[in-house]
Design an enzyme around this catalytic site. Structure first.
Site, short mmCIF file in Angstrom:
data_model
loop_
_atom_site.label_atom_id
_atom_site.label_comp_id
_atom_site.label_asym_id
_atom_site.label_seq_id
_atom_site.Cartn_x
_atom_site.Cartn_y
_atom_site.Cartn_z
N GLU A 67 0.83 -1.20 0.00
CA GLU A 67 0.00 0.00 0.00
C GLU A 67 0.87 1.26 0.00
O GLU A 67 0.56 2.25 -0.66
CB GLU A 67 -0.91 0.04 1.24
CG GLU A 67 -1.91 -1.10 1.35
CD GLU A 67 -1.37 -2.31 2.11
OE1 GLU A 67 -0.19 -2.66 1.92
OE2 GLU A 67 -2.14 -2.91 2.88
N ALA A 178 18.85 -50.35 -6.71
CA ALA A 178 19.02 -51.40 -5.69
C ALA A 178 20.33 -51.21 -4.92
O ALA A 178 20.41 -51.54 -3.73
CB ALA A 178 18.98 -52.77 -6.37
#
Ligand SMILES: NC(=O)c1ccc[n+]([C@@H]2O[C@H](COP(=O)([O-])OP(=O)(O)OC[C@H]3O[C@@H](n4cnc5c(N)ncnc54)[C@H](OP(=O)(O)O)[C@@H]3O)[C@@H](O)[C@H]2O)c1
Length: 364
Positions: A67, A178
């Site tokens: 503002e 893995a």
């Protein structure tokens, strides 16, 4: 809106309020990642004839509010005009004065805001403006403004940061091979996208398992030249018993780091770091948005505790067929217990797909 405020001059160009609010929401988004612990806010000022005479956004905490920026641009042309703001104007003196006072002093006739300010200190602005004789309307553009400020609003309403769980996986949902190798599942384009995401949050969270396996830096940087972003999120390692090595990269001094142990935060029933207490502590440190980067054990614990607000997944067009899943045990045993989400965005990033999803709101 095509014309910037500096060219508009006001007269003869009335701007519809919904259009002006959309502009204010767009302006607000420019502050994403730099305003914390404050919200992002945008403001558009129209003169008494409805012409655009000022606009602004809150750029950084301690800097002028939206503002104030818009009022400075408008000067005397704000008198009798309308301020459209994405969040209820604050009524609080912090590092800057209350926006309500500035709007009253500038002589605006009308304030239109999208979303009420939920913070205990900042709220009450609308009542203050009304008491000064200003016509106040709430709710214009509320959905867009709420979406643009969702992390801050959610965090402040409940006193706990907004958590985004990010992961990378193969097409068959593996987060590592893995043998434990996971660098790199996704492309450089996807990883650059993650660094852009880190810039928008206040903290990046990883479990000690990831630190021990991958030794990540967890900084926000340009992957091409390694340069660090100006603002770095706090690096948080969730590490019940303090196993993070002294020489771990997260301790390299490139950004602040917190190794959060159970002794410091508190322990849950399993003896591990209590996650709600961790989030409450982060909120007290000013964290409003946090990126949970892994790995699968910690992410499972966050999901099981209902602590994830948004999921950002990067899926690579690769399959591994073996290796850990993107998520380990989220406490779900049957399909009926599945965490239900809905996609809010799906797009391609380099060769990979990025999807964004949020928990589905249950209908009563
Ligand atoms: N693909 C991806 O997106 C991605 C991302 C990150 C990591 N990864 C991979 O994930 C693997 C590491 O997986 P991980 O599951 O061991 O790592 P993690 O989830 O990062 O760390 C798990 C550890 O966090 C600690 N922790 C502290 N409080 C906890 C709580 N309340 N709940 C759960 N855990 C808590 C536990 O150790 P203490 O009890 O000792 O504290 C736990 O073992 C690596 O291979 C890495 O490459 C993949």
């Amino acid at each position: 809106m095509e014309s910037p405020a500096s060219d508009a001059g006001g007269a003869g160009w009335p701007v519809p309020h919904d259009e002006a609010m959309r502009r204010a929401v767009a302006l607000a988004s420019r502050g994403l990642g730099t305003t914390s612990p404050n919200p992002v806010v945008g403001c558009v000022l129209l003169d008494s004839a409805g012409g655009l005479v000022g606009e602004g956004f809150h750029a950084y905490a301690g800097g002028p509010h939206a503002e104030i920026v818009a009022l400075a641009q408008a000067g005397e042309r704000a008198r009798g005009g309308t301020a459209l703001v994405t969040l209820e104007p604050c009524n609080h003196t912090g590092r800057t004065g209350p926006c309500t006072d500035a709007l009253i002093r500038a002589g605006v006739a009308r304030v239109v805001y999208a979303v009420p300010d939920p913070s205990p200190v900042g709220g009450g602005g609308a009542a203050q403006l009304r008491a000064a004789g200003i016509d106040v309307t709430a709710g214009v553009g509320a959905d867009e403004a709420e979406a643009g400020n969702i992390a801050w609003l959610t965090a402040v309403r409940r006193g706990s940061p907004y958590v985004i769980w990010k992961y990378a996986a193969t097409l068959d949902g593996r987060s590592a091979a893995a043998d434990g190798t996971s660098m790199w599942i996704t492309s450089e384009a996807a990883r650059m996208d993650v660094h852009a995401l880190r810039v928008t949050v206040d903290a990046v969270i990883a479990g000690v398992g990831t630190v021990l396996a991958d030794d990540p830096r967890l900084t926000a940087r340009n992957l091409r030249d390694g340069s660090l972003a100006i603002r770095q999120p706090l690096r948080v390692v969730v590490d019940s018993s303090g196993r993070t090595p002294a020489e771990a990269r997260v301790r390299d001094g490139a950004a602040d780091t917190w190794v959060a142990t159970a002794a410091e935060v508190g322990a849950g029933p399993d003896g591990r770091v209590d996650l709600p207490a961790l989030l409450a502590a982060l909120f007290r440190r000013g964290v409003r948005a946090a990126l949970l980067e892994g790995g699968p054990t910690l992410a499972g614990a966050f999901l099981a505790a209902g602590l994830v607000d948004k999921v950002v997944g990067y899926v690579a067009p690769k399959v591994l067929g073996a290796g850990p899943a993107a998520l380990v045990d989220a406490g779900i045993g049957t399909i009926a217990e599945a965490v239900e989400l809905e996609f809010t965005d799906v797009r391609q990033v380099g060769p990979d797909l990025r999807f964004t999803a949020v928990p589905r709101v249950k209908e009563d």
